[in-house]
Motif scaffolding. Sequence first.
Motif, PDB file in Angstrom:
ATOM      1  N   ALA A   6     -33.758  21.159 -13.683  1.00  0.00           N
ATOM      2  CA  ALA A   6     -34.295  20.369 -12.567  1.00  0.00           C
ATOM      3  C   ALA A   6     -33.878  18.911 -12.700  1.00  0.00           C
ATOM      4  CB  ALA A   6     -35.819  20.491 -12.515  1.00  0.00           C
ATOM      5  N   GLN A   7     -33.975  18.374 -13.914  1.00  0.00           N
ATOM      6  CA  GLN A   7     -33.603  16.969 -14.129  1.00  0.00           C
ATOM      7  C   GLN A   7     -32.126  16.747 -13.818  1.00  0.00           C
ATOM      8  OE1 GLN A   7     -35.063  14.986 -17.662  1.00  0.00           O
ATOM      9  NE2 GLN A   7     -33.207  13.781 -17.829  1.00  0.00           N
ATOM     10  N   ILE A   8     -31.274  17.643 -14.252  1.00  0.00           N
ATOM     11  CA  ILE A   8     -29.836  17.515 -13.963  1.00  0.00           C
ATOM     12  C   ILE A   8     -29.597  17.540 -12.454  1.00  0.00           C
ATOM     13  CG2 ILE A   8     -27.609  18.718 -14.147  1.00  0.00           C
ATOM     14  CD1 ILE A   8     -28.563  19.556 -17.024  1.00  0.00           C
ATOM     15  N   TYR A   9     -30.260  18.458 -11.761  1.00  0.00           N
ATOM     16  CA  TYR A   9     -30.088  18.559 -10.309  1.00  0.00           C
ATOM     17  C   TYR A   9     -30.620  17.310  -9.603  1.00  0.00           C
ATOM     18  CZ  TYR A   9     -29.664  20.619  -5.708  1.00  0.00           C
ATOM     19  OH  TYR A   9     -29.299  20.857  -4.398  1.00  0.00           O
ATOM     20  N   LEU A  10     -31.780  16.836 -10.023  1.00  0.00           N
ATOM     21  CA  LEU A  10     -32.360  15.631  -9.419  1.00  0.00           C
ATOM     22  C   LEU A  10     -31.431  14.429  -9.598  1.00  0.00           C
ATOM     23  CD1 LEU A  10     -35.994  16.205 -10.658  1.00  0.00           C
ATOM     24  CD2 LEU A  10     -35.361  15.975  -8.251  1.00  0.00           C
ATOM     25  N   LEU A  11     -30.895  14.267 -10.799  1.00  0.00           N
ATOM     26  CA  LEU A  11     -30.040  13.114 -11.083  1.00  0.00           C
ATOM     27  C   LEU A  11     -28.651  13.231 -10.457  1.00  0.00           C
ATOM     28  CD1 LEU A  11     -31.055  12.389 -14.784  1.00  0.00           C
ATOM     29  CD2 LEU A  11     -31.610  11.027 -12.741  1.00  0.00           C
ATOM     30  N   SER A  12     -28.305  14.408  -9.943  1.00  0.00           N
ATOM     31  CA  SER A  12     -27.008  14.571  -9.286  1.00  0.00           C
ATOM     32  C   SER A  12     -27.011  13.992  -7.873  1.00  0.00           C
ATOM     33  CB  SER A  12     -26.617  16.054  -9.238  1.00  0.00           C
ATOM     34  OG  SER A  12     -27.395  16.755  -8.281  1.00  0.00           O
ATOM     35  N   LYS A  13     -28.179  13.679  -7.356  1.00  0.00           N
ATOM     36  CA  LYS A  13     -28.294  13.110  -6.016  1.00  0.00           C
ATOM     37  C   LYS A  13     -27.821  11.646  -6.031  1.00  0.00           C
ATOM     38  CE  LYS A  13     -30.239  16.658  -4.160  1.00  0.00           C
ATOM     39  NZ  LYS A  13     -29.376  17.416  -3.264  1.00  0.00           N
ATOM     40  N   PRO A  14     -27.132  11.210  -4.976  1.00  0.00           N
ATOM     41  CA  PRO A  14     -26.641   9.823  -4.927  1.00  0.00           C
ATOM     42  C   PRO A  14     -27.767   8.790  -5.046  1.00  0.00           C
ATOM     43  CG  PRO A  14     -25.666  11.126  -3.169  1.00  0.00           C
ATOM     44  CD  PRO A  14     -26.723  11.977  -3.802  1.00  0.00           C
ATOM     45  N   PHE A  15     -27.488   7.743  -5.794  1.00  0.00           N
ATOM     46  CA  PHE A  15     -28.382   6.595  -5.976  1.00  0.00           C
ATOM     47  C   PHE A  15     -29.717   6.968  -6.610  1.00  0.00           C
ATOM     48  CE2 PHE A  15     -25.530   5.428  -2.507  1.00  0.00           C
ATOM     49  CZ  PHE A  15     -25.029   4.223  -2.978  1.00  0.00           C
ATOM     50  N   THR A  16     -29.731   8.035  -7.394  1.00  0.00           N
ATOM     51  CA  THR A  16     -30.962   8.478  -8.054  1.00  0.00           C
ATOM     52  C   THR A  16     -31.060   7.867  -9.439  1.00  0.00           C
ATOM     53  OG1 THR A  16     -30.977  10.549  -6.838  1.00  0.00           O
ATOM     54  CG2 THR A  16     -32.251  10.492  -8.840  1.00  0.00           C
ATOM     55  N   SER A  17     -32.275   7.462  -9.791  1.00  0.00           N
ATOM     56  CA  SER A  17     -32.528   6.918 -11.124  1.00  0.00           C
ATOM     57  C   SER A  17     -33.774   7.567 -11.711  1.00  0.00           C
ATOM     58  CB  SER A  17     -32.706   5.398 -11.055  1.00  0.00           C
ATOM     59  OG  SER A  17     -33.816   5.074 -10.240  1.00  0.00           O
ATOM     60  N   LEU A  18     -33.869   7.481 -13.030  1.00  0.00           N
ATOM     61  CA  LEU A  18     -35.008   8.026 -13.769  1.00  0.00           C
ATOM     62  C   LEU A  18     -35.793   6.866 -14.335  1.00  0.00           C
ATOM     63  CD1 LEU A  18     -36.595  10.325 -15.155  1.00  0.00           C
ATOM     64  CD2 LEU A  18     -34.830  10.345 -16.923  1.00  0.00           C
ATOM     65  N   ASP A  19     -37.114   6.932 -14.192  1.00  0.00           N
ATOM     66  CA  ASP A  19     -38.000   5.844 -14.591  1.00  0.00           C
ATOM     67  C   ASP A  19     -39.253   6.444 -15.228  1.00  0.00           C
ATOM     68  OD1 ASP A  19     -39.008   3.271 -14.790  1.00  0.00           O
ATOM     69  OD2 ASP A  19     -39.568   3.121 -12.682  1.00  0.00           O
ATOM     70  N   TYR A  20     -39.973   5.634 -16.015  1.00  0.00           N
ATOM     71  CA  TYR A  20     -41.204   6.095 -16.679  1.00  0.00           C
ATOM     72  C   TYR A  20     -42.357   5.115 -16.424  1.00  0.00           C
ATOM     73  CZ  TYR A  20     -38.055   9.208 -19.213  1.00  0.00           C
ATOM     74  OH  TYR A  20     -37.125  10.163 -19.540  1.00  0.00           O
ATOM     75  N   PRO A  21     -42.733   4.853 -15.171  1.00  0.00           N
ATOM     76  CA  PRO A  21     -43.782   3.868 -14.906  1.00  0.00           C
ATOM     77  C   PRO A  21     -45.183   4.327 -15.315  1.00  0.00           C
ATOM     78  CG  PRO A  21     -43.166   4.945 -12.878  1.00  0.00           C
ATOM     79  CD  PRO A  21     -42.204   5.427 -13.940  1.00  0.00           C
ATOM     80  N   PHE A  22     -45.374   5.640 -15.494  1.00  0.00           N
ATOM     81  CA  PHE A  22     -46.688   6.181 -15.847  1.00  0.00           C
ATOM     82  C   PHE A  22     -46.771   6.585 -17.316  1.00  0.00           C
ATOM     83  CE2 PHE A  22     -45.860   7.537 -11.354  1.00  0.00           C
ATOM     84  CZ  PHE A  22     -46.661   6.578 -10.766  1.00  0.00           C
ATOM     85  N   GLY A  23     -45.813   6.145 -18.126  1.00  0.00           N
ATOM     86  CA  GLY A  23     -45.767   6.506 -19.538  1.00  0.00           C
ATOM     87  C   GLY A  23     -44.643   7.481 -19.809  1.00  0.00           C
ATOM     88  N   GLU A  24     -44.373   7.695 -21.072  1.00  0.00           N
ATOM     89  CA  GLU A  24     -43.217   8.508 -21.463  1.00  0.00           C
ATOM     90  C   GLU A  24     -43.371   9.996 -21.143  1.00  0.00           C
ATOM     91  OE1 GLU A  24     -44.047   9.355 -26.152  1.00  0.00           O
ATOM     92  OE2 GLU A  24     -43.341   7.346 -25.616  1.00  0.00           O
ATOM     93  N   ASP A  25     -44.556  10.428 -20.772  1.00  0.00           N
ATOM     94  CA  ASP A  25     -44.792  11.841 -20.483  1.00  0.00           C
ATOM     95  C   ASP A  25     -44.480  12.227 -19.033  1.00  0.00           C
ATOM     96  OD1 ASP A  25     -45.648  12.172 -23.076  1.00  0.00           O
ATOM     97  OD2 ASP A  25     -47.765  11.971 -22.574  1.00  0.00           O
ATOM     98  N   VAL A  26     -44.283  11.241 -18.168  1.00  0.00           N
ATOM     99  CA  VAL A  26     -44.044  11.531 -16.754  1.00  0.00           C
ATOM    100  C   VAL A  26     -42.707  10.928 -16.332  1.00  0.00           C
ATOM    101  CG1 VAL A  26     -44.904  11.304 -14.392  1.00  0.00           C
ATOM    102  CG2 VAL A  26     -46.523  11.491 -16.290  1.00  0.00           C
ATOM    103  N   LYS A  27     -41.774  11.811 -15.988  1.00  0.00           N
ATOM    104  CA  LYS A  27     -40.465  11.366 -15.506  1.00  0.00           C
ATOM    105  C   LYS A  27     -40.559  11.169 -13.996  1.00  0.00           C
ATOM    106  CE  LYS A  27     -38.096  14.095 -18.986  1.00  0.00           C
ATOM    107  NZ  LYS A  27     -37.135  15.190 -19.249  1.00  0.00           N
ATOM    108  N   VAL A  28     -40.155  10.001 -13.543  1.00  0.00           N
ATOM    109  CA  VAL A  28     -40.196   9.688 -12.114  1.00  0.00           C
ATOM    110  C   VAL A  28     -38.762   9.503 -11.630  1.00  0.00           C
ATOM    111  CG1 VAL A  28     -40.963   8.022 -10.377  1.00  0.00           C
ATOM    112  CG2 VAL A  28     -42.469   8.626 -12.277  1.00  0.00           C
ATOM    113  N   PHE A  29     -38.412  10.242 -10.597  1.00  0.00           N
ATOM    114  CA  PHE A  29     -37.075  10.189 -10.033  1.00  0.00           C
ATOM    115  C   PHE A  29     -37.138   9.438  -8.714  1.00  0.00           C
ATOM    116  CE2 PHE A  29     -37.407  13.723 -12.844  1.00  0.00           C
ATOM    117  CZ  PHE A  29     -36.222  13.693 -13.561  1.00  0.00           C
TER     118      PHE A  29
END
Length: 131
Positions: A6-29
């Motif tokens: 899922a993470q690979i597919y999400l990050l394959s989208k144009p202009f997509t970034s990964l962030d952790y604003p809610f802590g290291e346990d929650v990946k935000v795309f």
Amino acid sequence: MTDEQAQIYLLSKPFTSLDYPFGEDVKVFRVKNKMFATIALGQTAKSAKTSDEAKTYFWMNLKCDPHEALILRDIFPSVIPGYHMNKSQWNSVILDGSIPQGEIERMIDNSYNLVVSKMTKKDQASIQLHL
């Protein structure tokens, strides 16, 4: 679909970034700083009540059209109202292997496109060039 797929597919989208604003346990795309998905590890309430050995799965929150959100919840037991999100516009997808990968990819695409559709025309145009 696994959380890694899922993470690979999400990050394959144009202009997509990964962030952790809610802590290291929650990946935000995000697409251009607008959230369209999250992935976190969680325990299902159903498994906690029925088994001594509670199962944990990765959960993915995805934006969804309110009407379609209800339909998906009826079709798939692993699609529930968005956990910690607006329940009418977000679904939580439990990545337990019960939903076909193609269907999850379609849900991701819809979430991404819904968020992009609310952006300025200029941002939409720059993203469309890469699709």
